[in-house]
Design a protein around this motif. Structure first.
Motif, short mmCIF file in Angstrom:
data_model
loop_
_atom_site.label_atom_id
_atom_site.label_comp_id
_atom_site.label_asym_id
_atom_site.label_seq_id
_atom_site.Cartn_x
_atom_site.Cartn_y
_atom_site.Cartn_z
N ALA A 117 48.63 41.03 39.33
CA ALA A 117 49.35 39.90 38.73
C ALA A 117 48.80 39.62 37.35
O ALA A 117 47.62 39.87 37.08
CB ALA A 117 49.26 38.66 39.60
N VAL A 118 49.65 39.08 36.50
CA VAL A 118 49.28 38.73 35.13
C VAL A 118 49.85 37.36 34.81
O VAL A 118 50.98 37.04 35.23
CB VAL A 118 49.86 39.74 34.12
CG1 VAL A 118 49.46 39.36 32.71
CG2 VAL A 118 49.41 41.15 34.45
N PHE A 133 52.34 36.55 46.50
CA PHE A 133 51.23 36.09 45.68
C PHE A 133 51.77 35.24 44.53
O PHE A 133 52.85 35.52 44.00
CB PHE A 133 50.45 37.26 45.09
CG PHE A 133 49.64 38.06 46.07
CD1 PHE A 133 49.78 37.90 47.45
CD2 PHE A 133 48.72 38.99 45.61
CE1 PHE A 133 49.04 38.65 48.35
CE2 PHE A 133 47.96 39.74 46.49
CZ PHE A 133 48.13 39.57 47.86
N THR A 134 50.98 34.25 44.15
CA THR A 134 51.33 33.41 43.01
C THR A 134 50.10 33.24 42.12
O THR A 134 49.04 32.81 42.60
CB THR A 134 51.82 32.03 43.46
OG1 THR A 134 52.95 32.17 44.33
CG2 THR A 134 52.22 31.19 42.25
N ILE A 135 50.26 33.57 40.85
CA ILE A 135 49.18 33.39 39.89
C ILE A 135 49.46 32.12 39.08
O ILE A 135 50.62 31.83 38.74
CB ILE A 135 49.04 34.63 38.97
CG1 ILE A 135 47.78 34.53 38.11
CG2 ILE A 135 50.29 34.86 38.14
CD1 ILE A 135 47.46 35.82 37.36
N SER A 136 48.41 31.36 38.81
CA SER A 136 48.56 30.15 38.03
C SER A 136 47.27 29.92 37.23
O SER A 136 46.25 30.57 37.49
CB SER A 136 48.83 28.95 38.94
OG SER A 136 47.75 28.74 39.84
N TYR A 186 43.13 34.41 26.66
CA TYR A 186 44.45 34.99 26.51
C TYR A 186 45.02 35.32 27.88
O TYR A 186 44.68 34.66 28.88
CB TYR A 186 44.37 36.20 25.59
CG TYR A 186 43.89 35.82 24.20
CD1 TYR A 186 42.54 35.89 23.86
CD2 TYR A 186 44.78 35.35 23.23
CE1 TYR A 186 42.08 35.51 22.61
CE2 TYR A 186 44.34 34.97 21.98
CZ TYR A 186 42.99 35.05 21.68
OH TYR A 186 42.55 34.66 20.43
N ALA A 187 45.87 36.30 27.96
CA ALA A 187 46.45 36.66 29.25
C ALA A 187 45.34 37.05 30.23
O ALA A 187 44.35 37.68 29.85
CB ALA A 187 47.43 37.82 29.10
N GLY A 214 50.74 31.39 27.77
CA GLY A 214 51.83 30.42 27.84
C GLY A 214 52.34 30.17 29.24
O GLY A 214 53.24 29.35 29.43
N GLY A 215 51.79 30.90 30.20
CA GLY A 215 52.17 30.67 31.59
C GLY A 215 53.20 31.63 32.16
O GLY A 215 53.61 31.49 33.33
N THR A 216 53.62 32.61 31.39
CA THR A 216 54.54 33.62 31.92
C THR A 216 53.79 34.52 32.90
O THR A 216 52.66 34.93 32.63
CB THR A 216 55.12 34.45 30.78
OG1 THR A 216 55.83 33.59 29.88
CG2 THR A 216 56.08 35.51 31.31
N THR A 217 54.44 34.81 34.02
CA THR A 217 53.78 35.58 35.07
C THR A 217 54.52 36.88 35.36
O THR A 217 55.73 37.00 35.10
CB THR A 217 53.68 34.77 36.37
OG1 THR A 217 55.00 34.42 36.80
CG2 THR A 217 52.88 33.50 36.16
N ASN A 218 53.78 37.84 35.90
CA ASN A 218 54.37 39.09 36.32
C ASN A 218 53.55 39.61 37.49
O ASN A 218 52.32 39.38 37.55
CB ASN A 218 54.36 40.11 35.18
CG ASN A 218 55.41 41.18 35.37
OD1 ASN A 218 56.19 41.13 36.31
ND2 ASN A 218 55.44 42.14 34.47
#
Length: 119
Positions: free
Chosen positions: A49-50, A67-70, A32-33, A54-58
């Motif tokens: 980061a979260v 920072f970038t979460i993927s 999951y998330a 579905g790929g939604t980031t925060n």
């Protein structure tokens, strides 16, 4: 048995970059998330980061724009690309998520990876 393992930490100069990985292994049905946290000794753990399934980031305001979460669902891996690192980014970084298997779901934590920003 499910395991969550972080990697990619290290020593970097201010302004540098690191990419952290959070890899899940085992008999996984769904992830999951996924959350990235950081912990500085003596301070409250901070959610950095979260990324949802579905790929939604925060992002926390302190890292937004840097920072970038993927996630790569095929590899059961989530990444945290950290650019323009600052001294105050020094911490142990942990990933955390809920994972479902054939027998149910629960939250897992990785062991953490140390990030040190120093000149």
């Amino acid at each position: 048995q499910v395991q969550l393992v972080e990697s990619g930490g290290g020593l970097v100069q201010p302004g540098g970059s690191l990419r952290l990985s959070c890899a899940a292994s085992g008999s996984i049905a769904s992830i999951y998330a996924v959350n990235w946290y950081r912990q500085i000794p003596g301070k409250q753990r901070e959610l950095v980061a979260v990324i949802t399934s579905g790929g939604t980031t925060n992002y926390a305001d302190s890292v937004k724009g840097r920072f970038t979460i993927s996630r790569d669902n095929a590899k059961n891996t989530v990444y945290l690309q950290m650019n323009s690192l600052k001294y105050e980014d020094t911490a142990v970084y942990h990933c955390n998520c809920r994972i479902s298997t054939a027998v149910g779901s629960q939250y897992y934590w990785g062991q953490g990876t140390q990030v040190t920003v120093s000149s």
